[in-house]
Motif scaffolding. Structure first.
Motif, mmCIF file in Angstrom:
data_model
loop_
_atom_site.group_PDB
_atom_site.id
_atom_site.type_symbol
_atom_site.label_atom_id
_atom_site.label_comp_id
_atom_site.label_asym_id
_atom_site.label_seq_id
_atom_site.Cartn_x
_atom_site.Cartn_y
_atom_site.Cartn_z
ATOM 1 N N SER A 232 -2.677 -15.811 4.914
ATOM 2 C CA SER A 232 -3.056 -15.461 3.535
ATOM 3 C C SER A 232 -3.875 -16.577 2.894
ATOM 4 O O SER A 232 -4.901 -16.332 2.255
ATOM 5 N N ARG B 133 -8.114 -16.823 1.788
ATOM 6 C CA ARG B 133 -8.513 -17.215 0.430
ATOM 7 C C ARG B 133 -9.399 -18.455 0.448
ATOM 8 O O ARG B 133 -10.353 -18.569 -0.321
ATOM 9 N N SER C 67 -0.806 -2.386 -3.931
ATOM 10 C CA SER C 67 -1.019 -3.624 -3.176
ATOM 11 C C SER C 67 -1.501 -4.693 -4.141
ATOM 12 O O SER C 67 -2.387 -4.443 -4.972
ATOM 13 N N SER C 68 -0.952 -5.883 -4.003
ATOM 14 C CA SER C 68 -1.421 -7.011 -4.822
ATOM 15 C C SER C 68 -2.823 -7.432 -4.402
ATOM 16 O O SER C 68 -3.488 -8.188 -5.099
ATOM 17 N N SER D 276 4.898 -8.082 -4.629
ATOM 18 C CA SER D 276 4.163 -9.129 -3.896
ATOM 19 C C SER D 276 3.541 -10.162 -4.852
ATOM 20 O O SER D 276 2.424 -10.643 -4.641
ATOM 21 N N TYR E 118 1.839 -13.499 -3.750
ATOM 22 C CA TYR E 118 0.492 -13.489 -3.162
ATOM 23 C C TYR E 118 -0.549 -13.737 -4.253
ATOM 24 O O TYR E 118 -1.595 -14.329 -4.010
ATOM 25 N N ASP F 261 6.303 -8.541 4.320
ATOM 26 C CA ASP F 261 5.944 -8.843 5.717
ATOM 27 C C ASP F 261 7.115 -9.351 6.561
ATOM 28 O O ASP F 261 7.050 -9.334 7.792
ATOM 29 N N ARG G 296 6.463 0.089 0.253
ATOM 30 C CA ARG G 296 5.073 -0.229 0.600
ATOM 31 C C ARG G 296 4.906 -0.640 2.064
ATOM 32 O O ARG G 296 3.786 -0.750 2.560
ATOM 33 N N LYS H 46 1.194 -0.252 5.581
ATOM 34 C CA LYS H 46 0.636 -1.446 6.240
ATOM 35 C C LYS H 46 -0.082 -0.989 7.518
ATOM 36 O O LYS H 46 -0.500 0.150 7.616
HETATM 37 O O1 LIG Z 1 -2.533 -11.099 -0.273
HETATM 38 C C1 LIG Z 1 -2.116 -11.240 0.876
HETATM 39 O O2 LIG Z 1 -2.472 -12.193 1.604
HETATM 40 C C2 LIG Z 1 -1.166 -10.247 1.398
HETATM 41 C C3 LIG Z 1 -0.462 -9.448 0.526
HETATM 42 C C4 LIG Z 1 0.612 -8.540 0.959
HETATM 43 O O3 LIG Z 1 0.154 -7.219 0.789
HETATM 44 P P1 LIG Z 1 0.594 -6.284 -0.446
HETATM 45 O O4 LIG Z 1 0.242 -6.935 -1.700
HETATM 46 O O5 LIG Z 1 -0.187 -5.039 -0.186
HETATM 47 O O6 LIG Z 1 2.074 -6.082 -0.310
HETATM 48 C C5 LIG Z 1 1.028 -8.759 2.407
HETATM 49 O O7 LIG Z 1 1.773 -7.673 2.869
HETATM 50 C C6 LIG Z 1 -0.191 -8.957 3.292
HETATM 51 O O8 LIG Z 1 0.197 -9.171 4.621
HETATM 52 C C7 LIG Z 1 -0.956 -10.178 2.858
#
Ligand SMILES: O=C(O)C1=C[C@@H](OP(=O)(O)O)[C@@H](O)[C@H](O)C1
Ligand SMILES: C=C(OP(=O)(O)O)C(=O)O
Length: 433
Positions: A22, A26, A161-162, A189, A192, A315, A338, A342
């Motif tokens: 992650s 970024r 989803s975030s 989430s 994140y 995750d 959620r 995935k």
């Molecule tokens: O922003 C990220 O790096 C992530 C956000 C999460 O997703 P969601 O926000 O859809 O749950 C996670 O499941 C994904 O593996 C990575």
């Protein structure tokens, strides 16, 4: 697609946890937006990270990859890609970069494997409809985006989803005027989004968080280049933590004790289930910042069931289901719907495959109900082409009476290409064919 055969065994030794996927996504994107030179260290070129590096290159950024490192040279301006941006299977790559389609002067096409192009994108389409941005999309097909992203109020649901919020946070600071992201339902989430804001801050961009209900983003901000080392990944550490508790004596290295990663919750959840985890914290100077790193010692433990809320740490749910299947009593995993959107329907996938190994696990609408056993039988299982399912099943093999064959095991390349090598190095008995 490869398959692996694993004989049950005890694992022992040290594992350097790979860098956070992650944070790596970024850092590559933020460095690409910054005018100047950024050096990103501790990078593993999983398929998802390759997708993001290639995508930024398509947007005209000079992304140079070396073993374990990425150098980015940028003038801070994106250019319209001349061919489709290939996101492969990476939800992060696609959802973080779609808003960039509204920052360039020509249409942008985003493509990916059908499994990616059928994951939800509707929060962006609602925004595009309001802003008069043209898009063309049919499930499983490439997405075309054409138009100009304008400053304003962006409404986003908090429970799909975030990654939509993160995507907007990368694009909106470059607009001329201020914007707001308004989250229209409780945000899942959350952490994140914290790591997005943290990486943005490192690269000179400020976002104000109003209790995860809305975010204020000043326009006209400039990203500044930065040399950055990516910390270890708690989502990947989770596999080794559960492996150690089931049948191991493992030392895990390169995790940050002050990490903002939501999947750090793995530590408290496993401890609450009776897991023996010893944290040893030491001061380390990483690139420009002093951080505390943790070494974790994980010892074989007798664990018991609990209630796990998956809403903030989706995750780690599949591997926690493995731990629950081998812990005394009942575990309920709740608020985890959620997981169904995935790389696979992870609730169905883990319930189906663990049942084949002999676990007592049933699916609920938004979670799992698991009655623990002391061991499982073993058998033939499939990854559903999902890296986290493949790695979870490999961990489950440690407490099986017979061998476990995992088909489509190369799914691990999405996030952790050297997972099976590491598994073997600490004592796993694996043959690949
Ligand atoms: O922003 C990220 O790096 C992530 C956000 C999460 O997703 P969601 O926000 O859809 O749950 C996670 O499941 C994904 O593996 C990575
Ligand atoms: C869901 C995942 O990633 P992404 O959404 O980026 O595909 C994951 O790594 O488990």
């Amino acid at each position: 697609m490869m398959k692996v055969t694993i004989q049950p065994n005890h694992l022992e030794g040290e594992i350097v946890i790979p860098p956070s996927k992650s944070i790596s996504h970024r850092a590559v994107i933020a460095a690409s937006m910054a005018s100047g030179y950024s050096k990103l260290e501790n990078i593993v070129f999983s398929k998802d990270i390759i997708a993001t590096c290639d995508a930024m290159q398509d947007f005209g950024i000079n992304v140079n990859t070396y073993p374990g490192r990425v150098d980015i040279i940028s003038d801070g301006h994106l250019r319209a890609p001349i061919h489709p941006v290939q996101c492969n299977e990476s939800g992060s790559t696609l959802r973080f970069l779609v808003p960039f389609g509204g920052l360039v002067d020509k249409p942008v096409v985003f493509s990916g494997k059908p499994s990616l192009m059928s994951r939800p994108l509707s929060p962006y389409f609602d925004i595009f409809n309001k802003q008069g941005i043209r898009y063309e999309y049919r499930a499983k097909m490439p997405l075309l985006v054409e138009g100009e992203l304008k400053p304003g109020i962006y409404e986003v649901p908090g429970d799909v989803s975030s990654q939509f919020i993160t995507g907007l946070m990368f694009a909106l600071p470059s607009l001329k005027e201020d914007s707001q992201i308004v989250v229209t339902s409780p945000l899942e989430s959350k952490q994140y989004v914290d790591i997005t804001m943290d990486v943005l801050k490192t690269f000179g961009v400020e976002i104000i968080n109003h209790n995860y209900e809305h975010f204020t983003i000043k326009g006209g901000q400039r990203f500044t280049p930065h040399n950055f080392r990516v910390e270890g990944d708690y989502s990947q550490a989770a596999f080794w933590i559960v492996a150690g508790l089931l049948d191991g004596d493992l030392t895990l290295k390169d995790l940050s004790a002050q990490s903002l990663q939501g999947d750090k919750a793995i530590l408290e959840i496993c401890k609450s289930m009776g897991g023996k985890i010893i944290e040893e914290t030491s001061q380390a100077s990483q690139a420009s910042q002093a951080t505390q790193t943790s070494n974790l010692h994980i010892l074989k433990s007798e664990t018991h069931g609990t209630v796990i809320d998956g809403s903030q740490c989706p995750d780690i749910v599949p591997v926690l289901a493995v731990l629950a299947a081998l812990s005394e009593g009942e575990t309920k995993i709740i608020n985890a719907s959620r997981l169904r959107i995935k790389e696979s329907d992870r609730l169905k996938a883990i319930a189906t495959e663990l049942s084949k190994l002999g676990a007592d696990i049933t699916e609920a609408d938004d979670g799992l109900i698991i009655q623990g056993k002391t061991s499982l039988k073993g058998g033939i299982v499939d990854s559903w082409n999902d890296h986290r399912i493949a790695m979870s099943l490999a961990v489950a093999s440690l407490r099986c009476e017979g061998e476990v064959i995992i088909t489509n095991s190369s799914a691990i390349d999405k996030s952790y290409p050297h997972f099976f090598q590491e598994f073997k190095r600490v004592g796993g008995i694996i043959s690949e064919n």
